[in-house]
Design a protein around this motif. Sequence first.
Motif, PDB file in Angstrom:
ATOM      1  N   PHE A  95      12.110  25.528 -11.473  1.00 10.37           N
ATOM      2  CA  PHE A  95      12.341  26.970 -11.403  1.00 10.37           C
ATOM      3  C   PHE A  95      13.683  27.344 -12.039  1.00 10.37           C
ATOM      4  O   PHE A  95      13.782  28.353 -12.746  1.00 10.37           O
ATOM      5  N   THR A  96      14.711  26.533 -11.780  1.00  8.33           N
ATOM      6  CA  THR A  96      16.014  26.800 -12.405  1.00  8.33           C
ATOM      7  C   THR A  96      15.904  26.749 -13.917  1.00  8.33           C
ATOM      8  O   THR A  96      16.423  27.623 -14.633  1.00  8.33           O
ATOM      9  N   TYR A  97      15.208  25.728 -14.399  1.00  2.06           N
ATOM     10  CA  TYR A  97      15.014  25.564 -15.843  1.00  2.06           C
ATOM     11  C   TYR A  97      14.268  26.766 -16.441  1.00  2.06           C
ATOM     12  O   TYR A  97      14.680  27.316 -17.465  1.00  2.06           O
ATOM     13  N   VAL A  98      13.207  27.209 -15.776  1.00  4.86           N
ATOM     14  CA  VAL A  98      12.403  28.319 -16.308  1.00  4.86           C
ATOM     15  C   VAL A  98      13.192  29.627 -16.274  1.00  4.86           C
ATOM     16  O   VAL A  98      13.253  30.357 -17.278  1.00  4.86           O
ATOM     17  N   THR A 173      24.568  12.196 -18.186  1.00  2.00           N
ATOM     18  CA  THR A 173      24.637  11.379 -16.973  1.00  2.00           C
ATOM     19  C   THR A 173      25.310  12.098 -15.814  1.00  2.00           C
ATOM     20  O   THR A 173      25.278  11.607 -14.687  1.00  2.00           O
ATOM     21  N   ASN A 174      25.950  13.222 -16.077  1.00  5.30           N
ATOM     22  CA  ASN A 174      26.580  13.993 -15.008  1.00  5.30           C
ATOM     23  C   ASN A 174      25.559  14.981 -14.432  1.00  5.30           C
ATOM     24  O   ASN A 174      25.061  15.837 -15.159  1.00  5.30           O
ATOM     25  N   PRO A 175      25.233  14.883 -13.130  1.00  6.51           N
ATOM     26  CA  PRO A 175      24.205  15.770 -12.561  1.00  6.51           C
ATOM     27  C   PRO A 175      24.559  17.251 -12.632  1.00  6.51           C
ATOM     28  O   PRO A 175      23.671  18.098 -12.547  1.00  6.51           O
ATOM     29  N   ASN A 176      25.842  17.559 -12.798  1.00  9.48           N
ATOM     30  CA  ASN A 176      26.238  18.963 -12.887  1.00  9.48           C
ATOM     31  C   ASN A 176      25.904  19.588 -14.244  1.00  9.48           C
ATOM     32  O   ASN A 176      25.812  20.810 -14.356  1.00  9.48           O
ATOM     33  N   TYR A 177      25.756  18.745 -15.265  1.00  6.86           N
ATOM     34  CA  TYR A 177      25.554  19.266 -16.630  1.00  6.86           C
ATOM     35  C   TYR A 177      24.223  18.826 -17.251  1.00  6.86           C
ATOM     36  O   TYR A 177      23.844  19.341 -18.304  1.00  6.86           O
ATOM     37  N   ALA A 178      23.534  17.862 -16.638  1.00 10.51           N
ATOM     38  CA  ALA A 178      22.329  17.287 -17.263  1.00 10.51           C
ATOM     39  C   ALA A 178      21.262  18.354 -17.520  1.00 10.51           C
ATOM     40  O   ALA A 178      20.694  18.438 -18.618  1.00 10.51           O
ATOM     41  N   LEU A 179      20.997  19.187 -16.504  1.00 16.79           N
ATOM     42  CA  LEU A 179      19.969  20.211 -16.687  1.00 16.79           C
ATOM     43  C   LEU A 179      20.397  21.231 -17.739  1.00 16.79           C
ATOM     44  O   LEU A 179      19.568  21.738 -18.500  1.00 16.79           O
ATOM     45  N   GLY A 180      21.696  21.506 -17.783  1.00 14.40           N
ATOM     46  CA  GLY A 180      22.213  22.450 -18.779  1.00 14.40           C
ATOM     47  C   GLY A 180      21.979  21.978 -20.207  1.00 14.40           C
ATOM     48  O   GLY A 180      21.675  22.787 -21.089  1.00 14.40           O
ATOM     49  N   THR A 181      22.097  20.660 -20.430  1.00 16.64           N
ATOM     50  CA  THR A 181      21.854  20.145 -21.785  1.00 16.64           C
ATOM     51  C   THR A 181      20.373  20.297 -22.169  1.00 16.64           C
ATOM     52  O   THR A 181      20.052  20.570 -23.329  1.00 16.64           O
ATOM     53  N   LEU A 182      19.476  20.135 -21.181  1.00 15.49           N
ATOM     54  CA  LEU A 182      18.052  20.337 -21.471  1.00 15.49           C
ATOM     55  C   LEU A 182      17.754  21.813 -21.759  1.00 15.49           C
ATOM     56  O   LEU A 182      16.936  22.133 -22.619  1.00 15.49           O
ATOM     57  N   LYS A 260      13.005   8.853 -15.167  1.00 12.61           N
ATOM     58  CA  LYS A 260      13.115   8.787 -13.706  1.00 12.61           C
ATOM     59  C   LYS A 260      13.720  10.048 -13.089  1.00 12.61           C
ATOM     60  O   LYS A 260      14.009  10.075 -11.894  1.00 12.61           O
ATOM     61  N   GLY A 261      13.969  11.054 -13.889  1.00 11.12           N
ATOM     62  CA  GLY A 261      14.517  12.286 -13.331  1.00 11.12           C
ATOM     63  C   GLY A 261      16.024  12.391 -13.400  1.00 11.12           C
ATOM     64  O   GLY A 261      16.598  13.334 -12.837  1.00 11.12           O
ATOM     65  N   GLY A 262      16.671  11.446 -14.084  1.00  5.49           N
ATOM     66  CA  GLY A 262      18.115  11.524 -14.266  1.00  5.49           C
ATOM     67  C   GLY A 262      18.902  11.200 -13.000  1.00  5.49           C
ATOM     68  O   GLY A 262      18.343  10.837 -11.961  1.00  5.49           O
ATOM     69  N   VAL A 263      20.230  11.332 -13.110  1.00  4.73           N
ATOM     70  CA  VAL A 263      21.126  11.020 -11.992  1.00  4.73           C
ATOM     71  C   VAL A 263      20.906  12.039 -10.879  1.00  4.73           C
ATOM     72  O   VAL A 263      20.903  13.249 -11.100  1.00  4.73           O
ATOM     73  N   LEU A 264      20.704  11.538  -9.654  1.00  4.63           N
ATOM     74  CA  LEU A 264      20.471  12.388  -8.474  1.00  4.63           C
ATOM     75  C   LEU A 264      19.299  13.341  -8.688  1.00  4.63           C
ATOM     76  O   LEU A 264      19.282  14.443  -8.142  1.00  4.63           O
ATOM     77  N   ASN A 265      18.343  12.907  -9.487  1.00  3.95           N
ATOM     78  CA  ASN A 265      17.141  13.724  -9.776  1.00  3.95           C
ATOM     79  C   ASN A 265      17.485  15.092 -10.359  1.00  3.95           C
ATOM     80  O   ASN A 265      16.769  16.073 -10.137  1.00  3.95           O
ATOM     81  N   SER A 266      18.572  15.161 -11.080  1.00  2.76           N
ATOM     82  CA  SER A 266      19.028  16.443 -11.621  1.00  2.76           C
ATOM     83  C   SER A 266      18.103  16.978 -12.711  1.00  2.76           C
ATOM     84  O   SER A 266      18.136  18.165 -13.011  1.00  2.76           O
ATOM     85  N   THR A 267      17.303  16.117 -13.317  1.00  3.07           N
ATOM     86  CA  THR A 267      16.346  16.565 -14.344  1.00  3.07           C
ATOM     87  C   THR A 267      14.915  16.165 -13.966  1.00  3.07           C
ATOM     88  O   THR A 267      14.099  15.872 -14.817  1.00  3.07           O
ATOM     89  N   LEU A 268      14.662  16.154 -12.661  1.00  2.00           N
ATOM     90  CA  LEU A 268      13.327  15.793 -12.186  1.00  2.00           C
ATOM     91  C   LEU A 268      12.412  17.009 -12.304  1.00  2.00           C
ATOM     92  O   LEU A 268      12.195  17.748 -11.343  1.00  2.00           O
ATOM     93  N   PHE A 269      11.880  17.211 -13.492  1.00  2.00           N
ATOM     94  CA  PHE A 269      10.967  18.330 -13.715  1.00  2.00           C
ATOM     95  C   PHE A 269       9.657  18.089 -12.952  1.00  2.00           C
ATOM     96  O   PHE A 269       9.291  16.967 -12.663  1.00  2.00           O
ATOM     97  N   TYR A 270       8.968  19.182 -12.697  1.00  2.00           N
ATOM     98  CA  TYR A 270       7.695  19.099 -11.964  1.00  2.00           C
ATOM     99  C   TYR A 270       6.709  18.173 -12.677  1.00  2.00           C
ATOM    100  O   TYR A 270       6.090  17.310 -12.056  1.00  2.00           O
TER     101      TYR A 270
END
Length: 319
Positions: A95-98, A173-182, A260-270
Motif C-alpha cells: 500500500f505504501t508503494y502504491v 540494504t538500509n530498511p529506511n531507504y530500500a522501499l524508496g529506491t524501488l 526474500k523481501g529485503g532487510v527487515l522485510n522492508s521490500t516484502l511486496f504482496y
Amino acid sequence: MSGIVTFFRRNAVAYMFLTPWLLGFIILTLYPMIYSLGLSFTDYDFTQPDATQFIGLGNYVKMFGSAFGLSEFTASTGEVIRVDPYYMKSLSVTFTYVFVSVPLKMIFALAVAMLMNQKLRGVPFYRAVYYIPTLLGGSIAIAVLWRKLFEKDGLVNGFLAVLGFVDLPGWITNPNYALGTLILLTVWQFGSSMIIFLAGLKQIPQEYYDAASVDGANKVRQFFAITIPLLSPVILFNLIIQIISAFQAFTQAYIIGGGKGGVLNSTLFYTLHMYIQGWTYHEMGYASAMAWVLLLIIGGFTLLVFRSSSWWVSYGVGE
C-alpha cells in the motif's frame, strides 16, 4: 428453442472468429482462476497432492488472523495452523508503494509530457529517450543495475561522496531507504504514462488557451481551468492502469530484495510474499487465497476510482 437456434445461426460467423479468443480465455484464464479459487479453500501442497485437505476459510483466517490478535487457530480438519506473521507487513509495504509511487509517477509523467508538448527543437528525440526506461525498467537486467547503483559502494554513493557527503548508507540494504529506491525506479519508468498524457494534450484545441490569454488568465490558471479538466479522462485511464500495475509489481522487489523481501522485510511486496508462500514453502492453497484477496483489492480500488470519476472527470458534454 427455435429462437436460440436462430440467434446462433444469425451470429455464426461472428462466433467463428471469436472462437480462438474464447478458447484461449477459457483454457488459459477462466479455468485457472476457478481452479485457484477451489485451491484457496484447501491446504494444497503441489509436492504432496494426495495429502490435500479441505480447510474452508482457514487460509483466509491465516492471512488476517494477526489483525485480530490471533497467533494460531484450529482448522476444520483439526490441524493447528499458525497465522502468517508477515502478511500484514506485505500489505503495508504494498500500500505504501502504491500510494506513493503512483501519484509521483503520474505527476512526473504529466510534467514531462507538457514539456514535450512545447514547440522545441529535438522533441521527437527526447520523447524516444524518455520512453527507453519504460522499455527496460521492468527487466531483470535493469533491476540488477539498479541494485548495483544504490549499493553502499555503488555509483550513487560515489557521486554523492564527490559532492562532499559522508557516512552514506547502503540504499538497498538500509530498511529506511530500500522501499524508496524501488519507488524511485518505478517513477523512472514514466515513459508509457508520458506518451498517453502527450496524446491527450495534443487533443486540446489551442484556441482555448488563446481565448484564456485574451481574458487575462495566466499559465497556472490555464493549467487548472483548461488542461486538467480536458485531460481528466486520460488521467482516469492512466490512474487505473498505474494502480493495477503497482499492485502487481514483483520483479524489482524480487531482484533488489534478494528474493526474500529485503532487510527487515522492508521490500516484502504482496506478490513477492505470495510467490514465497507458493514456490518456496509449497503452500499453493494459501498462495491461491492470497491471489484472490489481491484481485479483490485491485477490483475494489478500480471500482472506487470509477465511482469517484463522476466528481472529477469531464467528458466535454457541456457540464
